[in-house]
Enzyme design. Sequence first.
Site, PDB file in Angstrom:
ATOM      1  N   GLY A 174      54.158  40.167  40.382  1.00 55.32           N
ATOM      2  CA  GLY A 174      53.037  40.889  41.121  1.00 55.32           C
ATOM      3  C   GLY A 174      53.755  41.666  42.274  1.00 55.32           C
ATOM      4  O   GLY A 174      54.348  41.191  43.002  1.00 55.32           O
ATOM      5  N   ALA A 178      65.681  48.142  53.127  1.00 58.17           N
ATOM      6  CA  ALA A 178      66.512  47.583  54.064  1.00 58.17           C
ATOM      7  C   ALA A 178      67.831  47.042  53.272  1.00 58.17           C
ATOM      8  O   ALA A 178      69.079  47.238  53.594  1.00 58.17           O
ATOM      9  CB  ALA A 178      65.784  46.198  54.721  1.00 58.17           C
ATOM     10  N   ILE A 192      52.343  37.806  47.691  1.00 58.63           N
ATOM     11  CA  ILE A 192      51.224  37.700  48.661  1.00 58.63           C
ATOM     12  C   ILE A 192      50.845  36.380  48.878  1.00 58.63           C
ATOM     13  O   ILE A 192      49.797  35.735  49.636  1.00 58.63           O
ATOM     14  CB  ILE A 192      49.951  38.518  48.411  1.00 58.63           C
ATOM     15  CG1 ILE A 192      49.173  38.158  47.021  1.00 58.63           C
ATOM     16  CG2 ILE A 192      50.039  40.043  48.381  1.00 58.63           C
ATOM     17  CD1 ILE A 192      47.768  38.530  46.953  1.00 58.63           C
ATOM     18  N   ARG A 225      30.384  39.686  55.954  1.00 60.48           N
ATOM     19  CA  ARG A 225      29.717  38.881  57.000  1.00 60.48           C
ATOM     20  C   ARG A 225      28.541  39.968  57.250  1.00 60.48           C
ATOM     21  O   ARG A 225      27.262  39.099  57.653  1.00 60.48           O
ATOM     22  CB  ARG A 225      30.470  38.478  58.218  1.00 60.48           C
ATOM     23  CG  ARG A 225      29.706  37.774  59.010  1.00 60.48           C
ATOM     24  CD  ARG A 225      30.492  37.524  60.410  1.00 60.48           C
ATOM     25  NE  ARG A 225      31.754  36.857  59.981  1.00 60.48           N
ATOM     26  CZ  ARG A 225      31.688  35.477  59.844  1.00 60.48           C
ATOM     27  NH1 ARG A 225      30.609  34.719  59.790  1.00 60.48           N
ATOM     28  NH2 ARG A 225      32.836  34.803  59.465  1.00 60.48           N
ATOM     29  N   ARG A 228      47.071  32.136  43.211  1.00 60.28           N
ATOM     30  CA  ARG A 228      47.551  31.287  42.170  1.00 60.28           C
ATOM     31  C   ARG A 228      47.994  29.784  42.486  1.00 60.28           C
ATOM     32  O   ARG A 228      49.230  29.704  42.595  1.00 60.28           O
ATOM     33  CB  ARG A 228      48.479  32.138  41.665  1.00 60.28           C
ATOM     34  CG  ARG A 228      48.922  31.789  40.121  1.00 60.28           C
ATOM     35  CD  ARG A 228      50.586  31.964  39.608  1.00 60.28           C
ATOM     36  NE  ARG A 228      50.770  33.309  39.887  1.00 60.28           N
ATOM     37  CZ  ARG A 228      51.059  34.219  38.852  1.00 60.28           C
ATOM     38  NH1 ARG A 228      50.741  33.971  37.348  1.00 60.28           N
ATOM     39  NH2 ARG A 228      51.481  35.512  38.974  1.00 60.28           N
TER      40      ARG A 228
END
Length: 326
Positions: free
Chosen positions: A14, A25, A130, A158, A175
Amino acid sequence: MSTIKSIGILTSGGDAPGMNAAIRAVTRAAIYAGIKVYGIYHGYRGLIADEIEEFSTQNVSNIIQRGGTILKTARCKEFQTEEGRRQAYETLRRYKIDALVVIGGDGSLTGARIFGNEFSVPIVGLPGTIDNDLYGTDCTIGYDTALNTILECVDKIRDTATSHERLFFIEVMGRDAGFLALNGAIASGAEAAIIPEISTEVDQLGELIKAGFRKSKNSSIVLVAESPVTGGAMALAERVKNEYPEYDVRVTILGHLQRGGRPTAYDRILASRMGAAAIDALLDDQRNVMIGVKNDEIVYVPFSKAIKNEKPINRNLLDTLHRLSI
Ligand code: F6P
């Protein structure tokens, strides 16, 4: 003196915001050290199918701020076979690539570990996911950006939750790991997080129902980590609807929007540090290690540990969330 003259770099699994900063980098730190760099497209699939291009510093210009990965990514079934890995090795030999830098999550580093051992290829991994579920590093590349995306979404939900006095279950990625759900809940001021790490110990929804959700307020937000263990937001919402029809329940599944977007400063810095450290590690003859950052220091984590060890959730955070949601 290291024998490494050229490296290949790929992203796999992913995608995660900050992967481009890491590619930049690695490429620049390598070229700075006099090492040739090959960009490998579509992860391991491109290594097998020879989708390779030599990179100069210009190939990685103007990408630090972009989400996704310029190298594209894939989940490659073929690389799970011995034949697939042999073909990948042939490609490396053809290009005279001495070492690999693999940016990805659990599955990608598992593949790297097997391949590295099988063909004695020096490989350094960067934790790019992530989910933040790799052991040995405080954060993975992409986690902070995803967390900030979640906050933006929850803040918006909200508004409507409060206006309609509703109970919202918001499903986030991870996951089987609750980092995004738990820290997302704390940072967004949600009432609770339902996470897989403690699912077998407590009936988290049951507890919430018992407590009557947030007593002092008439809207509630619960973040749910996607996972068969938690059951996911849909199933939890169904349970509440059936048992407690007085609640006006809604579900939002944030899905893949959590994987996109410009990386935060934190992710760009983390990816830049880790990318440069990957080259240091290779020059230092490190093999089969993942670069991590622990207490602000670069660390080398053996693949075996990074993959096999469960990264524990900080249980104090659960208590903090609970105490602040009254
Ligand atoms: O591992 C990263 C991740 O985004 C998980 O949080 C999620 O379960 C999975 O990937 C989704 O994968 P795909 O993009 O293949 O649907």
